[in-house]
Design an enzyme around this catalytic site. Sequence first.
Site, PDB file in Angstrom:
ATOM      1  N   SER A  47      69.919 100.540  12.377  1.00 47.46           N
ATOM      2  CA  SER A  47      71.182 101.051  12.887  1.00 47.46           C
ATOM      3  C   SER A  47      71.055 101.520  14.344  1.00 47.46           C
ATOM      4  CB  SER A  47      71.688 102.172  11.971  1.00 47.46           C
ATOM      5  OG  SER A  47      73.065 102.392  12.155  1.00 47.46           O
ATOM      6  N   ASP A  51      76.014  93.792   4.690  1.00 47.01           N
ATOM      7  CA  ASP A  51      76.375  94.845   5.639  1.00 47.01           C
ATOM      8  C   ASP A  51      77.648  94.450   6.376  1.00 47.01           C
ATOM      9  OD1 ASP A  51      76.549  96.871   7.489  1.00 47.01           O
ATOM     10  OD2 ASP A  51      74.652  96.433   8.481  1.00 47.01           O
ATOM     11  N   HIS A  70      73.039  97.535   4.672  1.00 52.90           N
ATOM     12  CA  HIS A  70      72.629  98.097   5.959  1.00 52.90           C
ATOM     13  C   HIS A  70      71.168  98.527   5.941  1.00 52.90           C
ATOM     14  CE1 HIS A  70      73.723  99.702   9.873  1.00 52.90           C
ATOM     15  NE2 HIS A  70      73.186 100.857   9.577  1.00 52.90           N
TER      16      HIS A  70
END
Length: 551
Positions: free
Chosen positions: A175, A451, A526
Amino acid sequence: MNLVAVYALIRMLWAFLPPSRLDISQFEVHSLPDVPASSLPTSWAGRIPVPETEPGNSLFFWLFQAEDPAHDDNLIIWFNGGPGCSSLIGLLSGNGPFAFVGKSTELERNPHSWTQLGHVLYIDQPVGTGLSTASEPYPLSDNEGVTSYLYAWLQSFFAHFPQLKSKQIHLMGESYAGIYIPYLASAIVHHQASFPLHLRSISLGDATFGNSIAMSTIPTVAYMRSQQSRLRVPPEILDAFIEGDSICRFDQILHQAAQYPPEGPIPIPNDAEDDKETPDQQTCSSDTAAAAAAAAMQPPLITPEEILSSILNSTTCDGSCATFSTASRYLSTTAQNHHQCFDVYDITNNCTNLNPLPLLSSYFSRSDVQVALNLLPPSPSSPVSSQPSSSQSSHLPSPANNPKTYLPCNDTIRTLVLKDGQLPQPPADTILPDLITTHHIALHVYAGDSDFLLNHYGIELALQNMTWHGGQGFSRPFTGNYFHVDDAGFLHTSSCDDPLSPPSVAAGLWTSSRGVTYHLFWGAGHAVFAKKPREMFAFVRDVVLDSSQLD
């Protein structure tokens, strides 16, 4: 010779002096609540102050010794994102030695722990994140400060653990770590003369390392088309999104990215979902997660006409061609109307999926846990015998015997670090190409196909628009190139015409060019290791730590 030059000379000479071992007994972890003593690997934890900053700024770390001597030469440093999310999320969600047992805070050993592949260091940063502390007022307001604090702290860490300074370092994260890691790596390679480290690779998972419009807005509709059945989008609604996508010419941009190699630089519009001010909202943010959350709070979109109007005629911060926020708004409110849940981090999740963050908050806010991690002095009855040093004590929460409330993700930190609402310059522009081309640092990018927040089409677009080693993007496509993990747990690659490895056993797709690899994991969101810990373990061992996968 001026003072600046004298200081630089002293720092350089200091780096080459024989390492003096500071007392690290204060950081030894002797026991851990809800973990059998026989299952506790050798580790050290605590806070180390950030050098040359205001008192109160310290970073929490947890270092695990390599469990297999064969991998003693590897040091993996893990970062979660946010900014303001604790790296302990990764530790207890799939890549560390422990995992929660169901919905309890009891811990069990993780058979796919990366500590079997090397020493693993988890850092809560920037200051104030997780179990770290920060001075008041908060000292950081931009990425330059975050990088400066982190790099200075890392030098102090290696002063405490000099035996790790010569290890092969692999920076890994997900991220917003797509920002943290390249900037830290750049600081490391550009200070080699004064503080040499053996940085071998960087790995970015579902990470924001490219142009924010290219990684979120432009690929949204392409992703919805590919996942229509899982997202349960009616044909007439999808048609409205496709029409908006065509008007905005996003489909043509992705067509250019699907050329291997690309025919030239791919122009990215700078006015899509821009951050223009409106009377109702004077401060807009390019933070994708915040944008998705804000979109979910808007009135529902029901008809195709409302969808198209939202995309093309947005009067909010989203600006024109607001495909990402429109899709977030539609999918979130539609799920709520059907008493379901929409998870931007993993579209396969539903309301019954366990969210580990409350468990993390409960566990790491406990006094006995913080005593075990050398953050609080032990009580007279505590089995933990080590006492925090005076340097640690000055950075304990106030009052000193009270535990710090642990937040897995701190929105306040995110707001303070992104004070102007803007992300730093994308590392894909200059930093990553410099690391790969000039400094020969291997880059590994990976993504999960579930994701939505940073979907794989955007990651592929950012990679295809990046230039390194004299070429743009990948020279060969990943379509038809598979990877799988065999019964013994080793990762192998194959093509669609390989009868020994049919697509039915594949774990995903991959490609590689000029020192960069890209892996798309099927069935992961994710946080890829949370859903695919076995496959990620093999990826770390057989790709990240093994340069033979590079060409």
